[in-house]
Design a protein around this motif. Structure first.
Motif, short mmCIF file in Angstrom:
data_model
loop_
_atom_site.label_atom_id
_atom_site.label_comp_id
_atom_site.label_asym_id
_atom_site.label_seq_id
_atom_site.Cartn_x
_atom_site.Cartn_y
_atom_site.Cartn_z
N GLN A 350 0.97 -1.12 0.02
CA GLN A 350 0.07 -0.16 -0.04
C GLN A 350 0.94 1.12 -0.15
OE1 GLN A 350 -3.62 -0.05 2.29
NE2 GLN A 350 -3.25 -1.88 3.09
N ASP A 351 1.95 1.25 0.91
CA ASP A 351 2.79 2.54 0.88
C ASP A 351 3.67 2.88 -0.19
OD1 ASP A 351 1.45 3.51 3.29
OD2 ASP A 351 2.68 2.07 4.37
N LEU A 352 4.04 1.74 -1.10
CA LEU A 352 4.70 1.93 -2.18
C LEU A 352 3.96 2.67 -3.34
CD1 LEU A 352 6.69 -1.25 -2.63
CD2 LEU A 352 7.55 0.77 -1.53
N SER A 353 4.69 3.36 -4.12
CA SER A 353 4.03 4.10 -5.50
C SER A 353 3.65 2.91 -6.45
CB SER A 353 5.20 4.94 -6.12
OG SER A 353 6.04 4.03 -6.74
N VAL A 354 2.90 3.45 -7.20
CA VAL A 354 2.07 2.84 -8.38
C VAL A 354 3.50 2.28 -9.28
CG1 VAL A 354 1.27 2.82 -10.60
CG2 VAL A 354 0.36 4.34 -8.92
N ARG A 355 4.42 3.02 -9.35
CA ARG A 355 5.64 2.32 -10.23
C ARG A 355 6.38 1.29 -9.56
NH1 ARG A 355 8.74 6.68 -10.13
NH2 ARG A 355 10.08 5.93 -8.42
N ASP A 356 6.71 1.43 -8.22
CA ASP A 356 7.17 0.19 -7.64
C ASP A 356 6.55 -0.96 -7.54
OD1 ASP A 356 9.55 2.09 -7.15
OD2 ASP A 356 9.09 2.58 -5.12
N ASN A 357 5.03 -0.59 -7.32
CA ASN A 357 4.28 -1.87 -7.39
C ASN A 357 4.04 -2.62 -8.51
OD1 ASN A 357 2.18 -2.75 -4.76
ND2 ASN A 357 2.66 -0.56 -4.69
N LEU A 358 4.23 -1.66 -9.59
CA LEU A 358 4.03 -2.23 -10.87
C LEU A 358 5.34 -3.29 -11.43
CD1 LEU A 358 2.69 -0.44 -13.98
CD2 LEU A 358 4.47 -2.03 -14.38
N ILE A 359 6.68 -2.66 -11.09
CA ILE A 359 7.81 -3.34 -11.63
C ILE A 359 8.00 -4.53 -10.58
CG2 ILE A 359 8.62 -1.49 -12.43
CD1 ILE A 359 10.55 -0.97 -10.20
N LEU A 360 7.42 -4.79 -9.32
CA LEU A 360 7.90 -5.53 -8.30
C LEU A 360 7.96 -7.13 -8.75
CD1 LEU A 360 8.42 -5.78 -5.18
CD2 LEU A 360 5.85 -6.28 -4.93
N ALA A 361 7.18 -7.63 -9.51
CA ALA A 361 7.54 -9.15 -9.84
C ALA A 361 8.70 -9.18 -10.82
CB ALA A 361 6.32 -9.66 -10.60
N GLN A 362 8.88 -8.19 -11.72
CA GLN A 362 10.11 -8.29 -12.52
C GLN A 362 11.39 -8.15 -11.81
OE1 GLN A 362 9.88 -9.25 -15.64
NE2 GLN A 362 12.24 -9.05 -15.87
N TYR A 384 3.06 0.85 -19.36
CA TYR A 384 1.89 0.11 -18.74
C TYR A 384 0.86 0.86 -18.42
CZ TYR A 384 4.27 -4.23 -19.71
OH TYR A 384 5.01 -5.32 -20.58
N ILE A 385 0.93 1.92 -17.79
CA ILE A 385 -0.10 2.89 -17.25
C ILE A 385 -1.12 3.24 -18.42
CG2 ILE A 385 -0.62 5.28 -16.33
CD1 ILE A 385 1.61 4.77 -14.29
N LYS A 386 -0.22 3.58 -19.60
CA LYS A 386 -0.90 3.96 -20.71
C LYS A 386 -1.81 2.84 -21.35
CE LYS A 386 2.08 7.77 -22.11
NZ LYS A 386 2.89 8.24 -22.97
N LEU A 387 -0.95 1.50 -21.23
CA LEU A 387 -1.63 0.27 -21.97
C LEU A 387 -2.82 -0.17 -21.13
CD1 LEU A 387 -1.35 -2.22 -23.94
CD2 LEU A 387 0.11 -3.36 -21.74
N LEU A 388 -2.96 0.14 -19.88
CA LEU A 388 -4.15 -0.38 -19.13
C LEU A 388 -4.84 0.70 -18.70
CD1 LEU A 388 -2.68 -3.49 -17.20
CD2 LEU A 388 -3.87 -3.53 -19.27
N GLN A 389 -4.47 1.81 -19.14
CA GLN A 389 -5.32 3.11 -18.81
C GLN A 389 -5.59 3.34 -17.38
OE1 GLN A 389 -8.91 3.19 -21.29
NE2 GLN A 389 -7.70 2.74 -23.23
N VAL A 390 -4.54 3.11 -16.51
CA VAL A 390 -4.57 3.18 -15.02
C VAL A 390 -4.81 4.92 -14.71
CG1 VAL A 390 -3.30 3.07 -12.81
CG2 VAL A 390 -3.06 1.14 -14.65
N LYS A 391 -5.82 5.02 -13.94
CA LYS A 391 -6.25 6.34 -13.50
C LYS A 391 -5.19 6.96 -12.20
CE LYS A 391 -10.81 6.60 -15.46
NZ LYS A 391 -12.37 6.83 -15.27
N THR A 392 -4.37 7.51 -12.30
CA THR A 392 -3.47 8.08 -11.47
C THR A 392 -2.67 9.37 -11.56
OG1 THR A 392 -1.50 7.53 -9.96
CG2 THR A 392 -1.51 6.98 -12.32
N ALA A 393 -2.58 10.16 -10.76
CA ALA A 393 -2.25 11.45 -10.71
C ALA A 393 -0.62 11.33 -11.32
CB ALA A 393 -2.35 12.06 -9.44
N SER A 394 0.07 10.53 -10.83
CA SER A 394 1.48 10.15 -11.44
C SER A 394 1.89 8.57 -11.00
CB SER A 394 2.26 11.10 -11.07
OG SER A 394 3.00 10.89 -9.72
N GLN A 395 2.94 8.14 -11.68
CA GLN A 395 3.49 6.95 -11.18
C GLN A 395 3.98 7.02 -9.88
OE1 GLN A 395 8.00 6.46 -13.07
NE2 GLN A 395 6.46 6.72 -14.60
#
Length: 501
Positions: A350-362, A384-395
Motif C-alpha cells: 500500500q505505501d509503495l508507489s504505483v511504479r514500484d508496485n508495477l515493477i515488483l515481480a520483474q 503500462y499505465i497507458k496500456l491499461l489506462q490506469v487512472k493515477t495522478a502520477s506513477q
C-alpha cells in the motif's frame, strides 16, 4: 425539505493533488429506501461516502440530516456515527487480531467500565439473529473473508443507524449469504433506515434497490427510479457511451491459431490448505476457469499451482519438463504469474508507489541486487499505465490512493511485464466497475490470442462464460466435473455443482 428525506448532500467538491475527485455532486437519500450509488472505479463513489463519513473533509458543499435546514459538520467518523451514519467499506476495516465481539463494539463506550462477558453475550445474540457462523469469543482473523464481512455489517446494523452505507458488501459473500443480507436490508428498510448501496453487481441493484444515482469522472450524471432505468441504459450512463463490448466477448474467444501445446500439467497436486489431490493441464492460448460456490476450493487450487500455499504432494510439468515448484519464485521462474483474490492483503504494497508496485515481480526475477535504473523503471511504468489506462495522478502516487479497479490494473500490469506463458487471475474483476471489467476481460482474450494460457476465476458465472472455453467445477475442495464448448451453460454448472451431469 421533504419530511421523508434522511440525507441531503448539495454541491459537494473534493480535490486531491492532480485529481478532481468530486465536482458539484448532489445526492438525496429517503427514509426507508435502498439507493444504489453507481459508477466506474474512479467515478467518485467512495470519495463521496468518505466525505459523508468524515474520513475526508469536503472542500465545499453542504450536508443535511433528517430534513433539517441547518447543515451539519462531519469532521470525523465519530461525528458521522453520532449523527446515525454507519458504514461498511469495500475493504474490511476490522482488526483481525481482536475477537469478533471486540470488533463489534470497539470505539463504542468507555473501556474502563466495559463488561466484556455481557458484550460477548450480546454479540452472540446478534450473530445468532443474523445467522452468522461465528462466535463472539473467537479471533476475527480465524474467520473467512465472507464471515468477516458479515461481522462488519452486523457491527453497523447494531449501531441503530439512520443511514447505513454498504460499500461492496456482497463482494465476499455466496448466494445464501447475499440472500441473508438482503433480508436484513429489507427489515431495516421497513423500519425507516435509509441505505446507500454501492455495488458492481447489476442484478443485485435491480433486486434490492429503489433508486439509482450515477456518477462519472467525479460528476453527477443523474438520479433515476429503478423502474425507469433498464440495465443497458444504466451501463451506458456509467460509461458515457453505448456499449456492446460485453455481448461481443464470447464471439472473440478461442481464436488462438498456433500449435496446441500443454503449457502446465499437474498430477495429484495438493496443498496444506486441504485441497484434495487433483490433476490439471492447460494448453497454450487456452482460457480455462475454476468455478464453484464460495469455499469450494477454487482459490486454494490455483494457490497450489503457484505454490502460494505450501504444496504437500504431486508432480508438475511445464512445457513437458518435470519441475519442482515449492515457492512462488519457482513458479515465476517457470513463466507463471498469479493475481491473488485478496487484492489488499496479497496484491498491493500500500505505501509503495504505483511504479514500484508495477515493477515488483520483474524486480524479484532480476534479483534485488540488480535494481532497475530509475529512467528504465519510469519508462516501463509509463508504458503500462497507458496500456491499461490506469487512472493515477502520477506513477509516484502511493497505490493505496487509487481506486480498487485501478489497483487491480496495476497488479495485472505487474504480471504482463514478466511476459508470462501461464497467467492465473483469481477474482480479477471483484469490486470493480462494468467498464474496467470489460477492459480486463478483453485483455484476457488478447493474451489468449497471443498464446498465453490463462486461468480465470470469478464469482460471476456469466463472466466466466464470457471468457472461458473450459470450466473445472469444484465442490468441497474437490473437482466434481469439467465442462467445455456447448456444455458451457449456467444450468450445466449448477447441475454439476449439485451432483448432476
Amino acid at each position: 425539505m421533504e419530511n421523508n428525506v434522511v440525507l441531503t448532500m448539495r454541491g459537494i467538491f473534493k480535490e486531491f493533488p492532480g485529481v478532481k475527485a468530486l465536482q458539484n455532486v448532489d445526492f438525496t437519500l429517503r427514509k426507508g429506501e435502498v439507493h444504489a450509488l453507481m459508477g466506474e472505479n474512479g467515478a467518485g463513489k467512495s470519495t463521496l461516502v468518505k466525505c459523508l463519513t468524515g474520513v475526508y473533509e469536503k472542500d465545499s458543499g453542504e450536508i443535511r440530516i433528517d430534513g433539517k435546514d441547518e447543515p451539519v459538520s462531519i469532521r470525523s467518523p465519530q461525528d458521522a456515527q453520532n449523527l446515525g451514519i454507519s458504514t461498511v467499506y469495500q475493504e474490511i476495516t476490522l482488526c483481525p487480531n481482536l475477537t469478533v465481539a471486540e470488533n463489534m463494539f470497539i470505539g463504542r463506550g468507555n473501556y474502563k467500565f466495559i463488561n466484556w462477558r455481557a458484550q460477548e453475550k450480546k454479540a452472540d445474540e446478534i450473530l445468532q439473529r443474523l445467522n452468522i457462523p461465528a462466535k463472539a469469543s473467537q479471533q476475527l482473523g480465524t474467520c473467512s473473508l465472507a464471515v468477516q464481512q458479515m461481522v462488519a455489517i452486523a457491527r453497523a446494523v447494531d449501531m441503530e443507524c439512520k443511514v447505513l452505507i454498504l460499500d461492496e458488501p456482497t463482494s465476499s459473500l455466496d448466494e445464501r449469504e447475499v440472500e441473508l443480507l438482503f433480508k436484513l436490508m429489507r427489515d431495516l428498510k421497513s423500519r425507516g433506515v435509509g441505505i446507500i448501496f454501492i455495488t458492481h453487481f447489476l442484478d443485485q441493484v435491480y433486486e434490492i434497490c429503489d433508486r439509482i444515482t450515477v456518477l462519472r469522472n467525479g460528476e453527477l450524471v443523474g438520479e433515476y427510479e429503478i423502474k425507469d432505468m433498464p440495465q443497458v441504459e444504466l451501463v451506458s450512463a456509467m460509461l458515457g457511451k453505448a456499449i456492446d463490448d460485453i455481448s461481443r466477448l464470447r464471439e472473440e474467444r478461442g481464436k488462438y491459431s498456433g500449435k496446441v501445446e500443454i503449457v502446465y500439467e499437474a498430477e495429484g497436486l495438493s496443498s496444506i490448505e486441504g485441497v484434495k489431490p487433483f490433476d490439471f493441464a492447460i494448453n497454450k492460448g487456452e482460457v480455462n476457469g475454476f468455478t464453484g460456490l464460495l469455499g469450494s476450493g477454487r482459490s486454494e487450487s490455483v494457490r497450489a499451482i503457484f505454490a502460494a500455499d505450501r504444496v504437500t504432494g504431486g508432480k508438475v510439468k511445464v512445457n513437458g519438463k518435470e519441475v519442482k515448484i515449492a515457492k512462488p519464485k519457482d513458479a515465476m521462474e517457470c513463466g507463471i504469474g498469479y493475481l491473488p483474490e485478496d487484492r489488499k492483503g496479497d496484491g498491493i504494497i500500500q505505501d509503495l508507489s504505483v511504479r514500484d508496485n508495477l515493477i515488483l515481480a520483474q524486480q524479484v526475477l532480476k534479483g534485488f541486487w540488480h535494481p532497475f535504473k530509475k529512467a528504465e523503471a519510469e519508462k516501463i511504468a509509463d508504458e503500462y499505465i497507458k496500456l491499461l489506462q490506469v487512472k493515477t495522478a502520477s506513477q509516484e502516487t502511493p497505490i493505496k490512493s487509487l481506486s480498487g479497479g485501478n489497483q487491480q490494473k496495476v497488479i495485472l500490469a505487474r504480471w504482463l511485464l514478466t511476459h508470462p506463458q501461464y497467467l492465473i487471475l483469481d477474482e480479477p474483476t471483484r469490486g470493480i466497475d462494468v467498464g474496467t471489467k470489460t477492459e480486463i476481460q478483453k485483455q484476457v482474450l488478447k493474451l489468449s490470442k497471443e498464446g498465453v494460457a490463462v486461468t480465470f476465476i470469478s464469482s460471476e458465472i456469466q463472466e466466466m462464460l464470457n471468457v472461458c472455453t473450459r470450466l473445472v467445477v469444484m465442490k468441497d475442495r474437490n473437482i466434481v466435473g469439467e465442462l467445455k464448448d456447448e456444455q458451457l451453460t449456467q444450468s450445466n454448472i449448477m447441475k454439476t455443482i449439485a451432483g448432476g451431469k
